[in-house]
Design a protein around this motif. Structure first.
Motif, short mmCIF file in Angstrom:
data_model
loop_
_atom_site.label_atom_id
_atom_site.label_comp_id
_atom_site.label_asym_id
_atom_site.label_seq_id
_atom_site.Cartn_x
_atom_site.Cartn_y
_atom_site.Cartn_z
N TRP A 1 2.47 -7.55 -13.57
CA TRP A 1 2.95 -7.99 -12.26
C TRP A 1 1.85 -8.27 -11.25
O TRP A 1 2.01 -9.12 -10.39
CB TRP A 1 3.86 -6.93 -11.66
N CYS A 2 0.76 -7.52 -11.30
CA CYS A 2 -0.26 -7.57 -10.25
C CYS A 2 -1.45 -8.44 -10.61
O CYS A 2 -1.83 -8.53 -11.77
CB CYS A 2 -0.77 -6.16 -9.95
N ASP A 3 -2.04 -9.04 -9.58
CA ASP A 3 -3.34 -9.68 -9.76
C ASP A 3 -4.43 -8.93 -8.99
O ASP A 3 -5.61 -9.24 -9.12
CB ASP A 3 -3.32 -11.17 -9.40
N GLU A 4 -4.03 -7.94 -8.21
CA GLU A 4 -4.95 -7.02 -7.56
C GLU A 4 -4.27 -5.65 -7.53
O GLU A 4 -3.10 -5.54 -7.19
CB GLU A 4 -5.28 -7.45 -6.13
N ALA A 5 -5.01 -4.63 -7.91
CA ALA A 5 -4.50 -3.26 -7.87
C ALA A 5 -5.70 -2.33 -7.81
O ALA A 5 -6.67 -2.52 -8.55
CB ALA A 5 -3.64 -2.95 -9.09
N SER A 6 -5.62 -1.37 -6.90
CA SER A 6 -6.74 -0.43 -6.78
C SER A 6 -6.22 0.91 -6.27
O SER A 6 -5.10 1.01 -5.75
CB SER A 6 -7.82 -0.98 -5.85
N ILE A 7 -7.06 1.91 -6.44
CA ILE A 7 -6.69 3.28 -6.08
C ILE A 7 -7.91 4.02 -5.58
O ILE A 7 -9.04 3.74 -6.01
CB ILE A 7 -6.05 4.00 -7.29
N VAL A 8 -7.68 4.94 -4.65
CA VAL A 8 -8.73 5.83 -4.19
C VAL A 8 -8.11 7.18 -3.89
O VAL A 8 -6.95 7.27 -3.47
CB VAL A 8 -9.48 5.26 -2.94
N HIS A 9 -8.87 8.23 -4.16
CA HIS A 9 -8.43 9.61 -3.90
C HIS A 9 -9.55 10.35 -3.17
O HIS A 9 -10.72 10.05 -3.36
CB HIS A 9 -8.18 10.37 -5.21
N TRP A 10 -9.15 11.34 -2.39
CA TRP A 10 -10.12 12.26 -1.80
C TRP A 10 -9.40 13.51 -1.33
O TRP A 10 -8.17 13.54 -1.29
CB TRP A 10 -10.91 11.62 -0.65
N GLU A 11 -10.16 14.53 -1.03
CA GLU A 11 -9.60 15.75 -0.46
C GLU A 11 -9.97 15.82 1.01
O GLU A 11 -11.04 15.35 1.41
CB GLU A 11 -10.14 16.98 -1.18
N GLN A 12 -9.07 16.38 1.80
CA GLN A 12 -9.31 16.55 3.22
C GLN A 12 -8.69 17.85 3.69
O GLN A 12 -7.78 18.38 3.06
CB GLN A 12 -8.73 15.38 4.02
N TRP B 1 0.85 -1.19 0.00
CA TRP B 1 0.00 0.00 0.00
C TRP B 1 0.88 1.24 0.00
O TRP B 1 1.97 1.24 0.59
CB TRP B 1 -0.83 0.05 1.27
N THR B 2 0.41 2.30 -0.64
CA THR B 2 1.03 3.62 -0.51
C THR B 2 -0.04 4.62 -0.13
O THR B 2 -1.20 4.50 -0.53
CB THR B 2 1.70 4.09 -1.81
N MET B 3 0.36 5.58 0.66
CA MET B 3 -0.51 6.70 1.04
C MET B 3 0.31 7.96 0.85
O MET B 3 1.41 8.08 1.40
CB MET B 3 -0.92 6.58 2.51
N THR B 4 -0.17 8.88 0.03
CA THR B 4 0.54 10.14 -0.18
C THR B 4 -0.42 11.31 -0.07
O THR B 4 -1.58 11.23 -0.49
CB THR B 4 1.25 10.18 -1.55
N LEU B 5 0.08 12.40 0.50
CA LEU B 5 -0.65 13.66 0.59
C LEU B 5 0.03 14.67 -0.31
O LEU B 5 1.27 14.79 -0.31
CB LEU B 5 -0.62 14.20 2.02
N TRP B 6 -0.80 15.42 -1.05
CA TRP B 6 -0.32 16.36 -2.05
C TRP B 6 -0.99 17.71 -1.84
O TRP B 6 -2.11 17.79 -1.34
CB TRP B 6 -0.65 15.85 -3.45
N GLN B 7 -0.30 18.76 -2.29
CA GLN B 7 -0.90 20.10 -2.22
C GLN B 7 -2.20 20.16 -3.01
O GLN B 7 -3.14 20.84 -2.61
CB GLN B 7 0.07 21.16 -2.73
N ASP B 8 -2.25 19.43 -4.12
CA ASP B 8 -3.46 19.38 -4.94
C ASP B 8 -3.36 18.20 -5.91
O ASP B 8 -2.31 17.55 -6.01
CB ASP B 8 -3.69 20.69 -5.70
N GLN B 9 -4.45 17.94 -6.60
CA GLN B 9 -4.49 16.82 -7.54
C GLN B 9 -3.49 17.02 -8.68
O GLN B 9 -2.88 16.06 -9.16
CB GLN B 9 -5.90 16.64 -8.09
N ALA B 10 -3.31 18.25 -9.12
CA ALA B 10 -2.38 18.52 -10.22
C ALA B 10 -0.96 18.10 -9.85
O ALA B 10 -0.23 17.54 -10.68
CB ALA B 10 -2.43 19.99 -10.61
#
Length: 142
Positions: free
Chosen positions: A81-92, A51-60
């Motif tokens: 390489w993967c047999d499972e891969a998923s992503i989620v984004h949100w603003e906080q 898993w990775t979790m990253t925080l960014w100034q903005d989506q750009a």
């Protein structure tokens, strides 16, 4: 508001781990220097899941990182390489990292599976085991 990006990847075979590790090392070095990167966390889970979790100034800022350098070179390989891969984004509001339980819940309810060549039976509906969060490590700016 900051932009949160969570990814979950499960490598389908141990034979892909060496190449995955090399590309991960490059992408981690890239993200730590990326404009707009605030903070992050890496979580090696069980059964070749990462898993990775990253925080960014903005989506750009996140998109500039995602579409350049080591990360861009690694992305096409994940389909094989993967047999499972998923992503989620949100603003906080605020720059505190969410906890991994919140990230897992959002992945299951708001996330989307990525296109893969050899998906597992659990891939499409994101019905994976809850992550083992005790091995999380911070990812900080260089």
């Amino acid at each position: 508001m900051v932009f949160v990006s969570i990814t979950r990847l499960r490598i389908r075979s141990i034979r892909f781990l060496p190449s995955f590790a090399i590309h991960t090392f490059g992408a981690n070095a890239q993200v730590r220097r990326a404009d707009g990167f605030i903070a992050g966390s890496l979580l090696p889970d069980r059964k070749r899941t990462f898993w990775t979790m990253t925080l960014w100034q903005d989506q750009a800022a996140m998109r500039r990182f995602m579409t350049s350098g080591a990360h861009l070179r690694a992305m096409p390989k994940l389909m094989q390489w993967c047999d499972e891969a998923s992503i989620v984004h949100w603003e906080q509001s605020g720059t505190n990292l969410p906890d991994w339980q919140d990230a897992d819940q959002r992945m299951r309810t708001e996330g989307r599976p990525s296109k893969l060549l050899n998906p597992s039976l659990n891939h499409g509906d994101l019905s994976y085991l809850a992550p083992r969060t005790s091995r999380a490590a911070p990812l900080v700016r260089a």
